[in-house]
Design a protein around this motif. Structure first.
Motif, PDB file in Angstrom:
ATOM      1  N   PRO A   1       0.826  -1.199   0.000  1.00 46.82           N
ATOM      2  CA  PRO A   1       0.000   0.000   0.000  1.00 46.82           C
ATOM      3  C   PRO A   1       0.871   1.265   0.000  1.00 46.82           C
ATOM      4  N   VAL A   2       0.364   2.304  -0.609  1.00 44.57           N
ATOM      5  CA  VAL A   2       1.067   3.578  -0.617  1.00 44.57           C
ATOM      6  C   VAL A   2       0.942   4.219   0.751  1.00 44.57           C
ATOM      7  N   THR A   3       2.078   4.620   1.311  1.00 44.75           N
ATOM      8  CA  THR A   3       2.104   5.306   2.597  1.00 44.75           C
ATOM      9  C   THR A   3       3.017   6.516   2.494  1.00 44.75           C
ATOM     10  N   ALA A   4       2.907   7.416   3.448  1.00 44.44           N
ATOM     11  CA  ALA A   4       3.803   8.578   3.469  1.00 44.44           C
ATOM     12  C   ALA A   4       5.252   8.138   3.594  1.00 44.44           C
ATOM     13  N   GLY A   5       5.485   7.070   4.347  1.00 43.97           N
ATOM     14  CA  GLY A   5       6.844   6.569   4.528  1.00 43.97           C
ATOM     15  C   GLY A   5       7.439   6.054   3.226  1.00 43.97           C
ATOM     16  N   ARG A   6       6.650   5.322   2.446  1.00 41.37           N
ATOM     17  CA  ARG A   6       7.146   4.804   1.161  1.00 41.37           C
ATOM     18  C   ARG A   6       7.378   5.943   0.174  1.00 41.37           C
ATOM     19  N   ILE A   7       6.512   6.944   0.195  1.00 44.30           N
ATOM     20  CA  ILE A   7       6.694   8.107  -0.676  1.00 44.30           C
ATOM     21  C   ILE A   7       7.985   8.832  -0.320  1.00 44.30           C
ATOM     22  N   LEU A   8       8.210   9.024   0.975  1.00 49.66           N
ATOM     23  CA  LEU A   8       9.429   9.696   1.431  1.00 49.66           C
ATOM     24  C   LEU A   8      10.668   8.915   1.031  1.00 49.66           C
TER      25      LEU A   8
ATOM     26  N   THR B   1       5.997   7.112 -10.454  1.00 48.10           N
ATOM     27  CA  THR B   1       6.559   6.128 -11.382  1.00 48.10           C
ATOM     28  C   THR B   1       7.394   5.096 -10.641  1.00 48.10           C
ATOM     29  N   VAL B   2       8.219   5.553  -9.709  1.00 43.05           N
ATOM     30  CA  VAL B   2       9.057   4.635  -8.932  1.00 43.05           C
ATOM     31  C   VAL B   2       8.195   3.671  -8.119  1.00 43.05           C
ATOM     32  N   LEU B   3       7.096   4.168  -7.570  1.00 43.16           N
ATOM     33  CA  LEU B   3       6.223   3.325  -6.748  1.00 43.16           C
ATOM     34  C   LEU B   3       5.215   2.543  -7.578  1.00 43.16           C
ATOM     35  N   GLU B   4       5.192   2.790  -8.898  1.00 43.46           N
ATOM     36  CA  GLU B   4       4.283   2.108  -9.823  1.00 43.46           C
ATOM     37  C   GLU B   4       2.826   2.333  -9.449  1.00 43.46           C
ATOM     38  N   VAL B   5       2.509   3.596  -9.187  1.00 42.41           N
ATOM     39  CA  VAL B   5       1.134   3.985  -8.895  1.00 42.41           C
ATOM     40  C   VAL B   5       0.831   5.246  -9.700  1.00 42.41           C
ATOM     41  N   SER B   6      -0.408   5.655  -9.701  1.00 42.84           N
ATOM     42  CA  SER B   6      -0.775   6.897 -10.371  1.00 42.84           C
ATOM     43  C   SER B   6      -0.398   8.074  -9.472  1.00 42.84           C
ATOM     44  N   PRO B   7      -0.080   9.223 -10.058  1.00 43.42           N
ATOM     45  CA  PRO B   7       0.264  10.395  -9.231  1.00 43.42           C
ATOM     46  C   PRO B   7      -0.823  10.736  -8.220  1.00 43.42           C
ATOM     47  N   GLY B   8      -2.079  10.516  -8.602  1.00 42.93           N
ATOM     48  CA  GLY B   8      -3.168  10.837  -7.688  1.00 42.93           C
ATOM     49  C   GLY B   8      -3.130  10.033  -6.403  1.00 42.93           C
ATOM     50  N   ALA B   9      -2.512   8.830  -6.457  1.00 42.80           N
ATOM     51  CA  ALA B   9      -2.450   7.996  -5.253  1.00 42.80           C
ATOM     52  C   ALA B   9      -1.566   8.600  -4.177  1.00 42.80           C
ATOM     53  N   LEU B  10      -0.665   9.513  -4.572  1.00 43.13           N
ATOM     54  CA  LEU B  10       0.249  10.114  -3.605  1.00 43.13           C
ATOM     55  C   LEU B  10      -0.430  11.181  -2.749  1.00 43.13           C
ATOM     56  N   TYR B  11      -1.385  11.878  -3.351  1.00 47.41           N
ATOM     57  CA  TYR B  11      -1.916  13.077  -2.703  1.00 47.41           C
ATOM     58  C   TYR B  11      -2.801  12.791  -1.499  1.00 47.41           C
ATOM     59  N   ALA B  12      -3.193  11.542  -1.334  1.00 51.04           N
ATOM     60  CA  ALA B  12      -3.933  11.187  -0.122  1.00 51.04           C
ATOM     61  C   ALA B  12      -3.018  11.134   1.087  1.00 51.04           C
ATOM     62  N   HIS B  13      -1.707  11.095   0.840  1.00 54.84           N
ATOM     63  CA  HIS B  13      -0.737  10.954   1.929  1.00 54.84           C
ATOM     64  C   HIS B  13       0.206  12.150   2.041  1.00 54.84           C
TER      65      HIS B  13
ATOM     66  N   LEU C   1       6.183  17.400   0.525  1.00 54.45           N
ATOM     67  CA  LEU C   1       7.200  16.346   0.368  1.00 54.45           C
ATOM     68  C   LEU C   1       8.583  16.893   0.719  1.00 54.45           C
ATOM     69  N   ASP C   2       8.881  18.104   0.280  1.00 51.30           N
ATOM     70  CA  ASP C   2      10.152  18.739   0.635  1.00 51.30           C
ATOM     71  C   ASP C   2      10.308  18.818   2.151  1.00 51.30           C
ATOM     72  N   SER C   3       9.242  19.240   2.808  1.00 53.36           N
ATOM     73  CA  SER C   3       9.285  19.362   4.270  1.00 53.36           C
ATOM     74  C   SER C   3       9.530  18.003   4.920  1.00 53.36           C
ATOM     75  N   LEU C   4       8.908  16.962   4.400  1.00 56.35           N
ATOM     76  CA  LEU C   4       9.125  15.618   4.936  1.00 56.35           C
ATOM     77  C   LEU C   4      10.580  15.184   4.766  1.00 56.35           C
ATOM     78  N   MET C   5      11.157  15.490   3.606  1.00 58.47           N
ATOM     79  CA  MET C   5      12.540  15.088   3.358  1.00 58.47           C
ATOM     80  C   MET C   5      13.497  15.812   4.292  1.00 58.47           C
ATOM     81  N   ILE C   6      13.342  17.130   4.432  1.00 62.02           N
ATOM     82  CA  ILE C   6      14.224  17.881   5.324  1.00 62.02           C
ATOM     83  C   ILE C   6      14.050  17.407   6.758  1.00 62.02           C
ATOM     84  N   GLY C   7      12.822  17.128   7.134  1.00 63.57           N
ATOM     85  CA  GLY C   7      12.583  16.606   8.478  1.00 63.57           C
ATOM     86  C   GLY C   7      13.285  15.279   8.710  1.00 63.57           C
ATOM     87  N   GLU C   8      13.251  14.406   7.698  1.00 62.46           N
ATOM     88  CA  GLU C   8      13.930  13.110   7.810  1.00 62.46           C
ATOM     89  C   GLU C   8      15.431  13.294   7.977  1.00 62.46           C
TER      90      GLU C   8
END
Length: 250
Positions: free
Chosen positions: A35-42, A64-76, A83-90
């Motif tokens: 399943p698509v999660t914020a963690g997998r997106i990050l 593309t990397v996760l093999e899902v549609s772009p719309g599937a990302l926006y729920a997370h 996404l930038d904020s998540l990366m800097i936080g990580e």
């Protein structure tokens, strides 16, 4: 039941075929996608930046990397800025903060800054995201609080420490961006002059117009690795000493 009468609609030949196929390996079921999660997106976003640089990162590329549609990302993840904020936080979460020591505050502050710099350099161009976003995630605030604790333990006022940290963050981001651009330019076209060439060009300058540059080429180009990084932030934090010793009463 007559031998020719189909059993539940299956003829004798079909029945025989089913029996014959008992020993035939069945194809493995297709594995279910994670399943698509914020963690997998990050994780996917950081892998893209590490391998290809920050400029290659888009929400579509992550999808593309996760093999899902772009719309599937926006729920997370709301958008690219989130996404930038998540990366800097990580990256900030990977920095180890010291227990503030009044006798070691200067070196402790430098060490925190070096760790953050190294994370930025590992992910080329990501420092731009840090410079363009407000440090409002809990992970970035953790570093801010940690440096406040270190500098105030050394005797700086809260305001002086805050201003010094702001300057340090700006410098770390700018330094990391410049270092990445220089490395990319050198790798791509080998157009970055090495130190020996810069020294020779400085020495070629007319001494009557450029007496200091032409006469001190070695000193002006000195420094290995991150020497200049350490020098600059060392000077920034050392500059707090005079305020700690009495000129900053607030």
């Amino acid at each position: 039941m007559s031998p020719k009468t189909p059993s539940h609609g299956v003829s004798r030949d079909e029945w025989a075929a089913q029996i014959a196929s008992l020993d035939t390996p069945r194809p493995s079921p297709r594995p279910r996608k994670e399943p698509v999660t914020a963690g997998r997106i990050l994780d996917a976003a950081l892998r893209i930046v590490e391998a290809e640089g920050y400029d290659a990162l888009t929400m579509r590329r992550v999808a593309t990397v996760l093999e899902v549609s772009p719309g599937a990302l926006y729920a997370h993840v709301r958008d690219k800025a989130a996404l930038d904020s998540l990366m800097i936080g990580e990256l900030c979460s990977r920095v180890t903060l010291p227990e503030p020591d009044p006798a070691q505050w200067h070196e402790q502050a430098l060490d925190v800054c070096r760790q953050l710099r190294d994370q930025y350099l590992r992910y080329p161009g990501i420092a731009r995201a840090a410079l363009e976003s407000a440090p409002l995630s809990l992970d970035t605030m953790r570093i801010y609080e940690g440096l406040l604790a270190v500098l105030t333990a050394g005797g700086a006022s809260v305001r002086t420490a805050a201003w010094a940290i702001d300057a340090a963050f700006l410098y770390i981001g700018a330094y990391s961006n410049v270092a990445v651009r220089r490395r990319a330019t050198k790798d791509a076209a080998d157009q970055v002059l090495d130190r020996a060439e810069v020294i020779e060009r400085f020495k070629m300058l007319p001494a009557d117009r450029f007496p200091i540059t032409a006469g001190h080429a070695e000193e002006l180009t000195s420094g290995e690795g991150h020497d200049r990084f350490d020098f600059t932030l060392g000077q920034l934090f050392a500059g707090l000493t005079s305020r700690i010793e009495g000129t900053d009463a607030r």
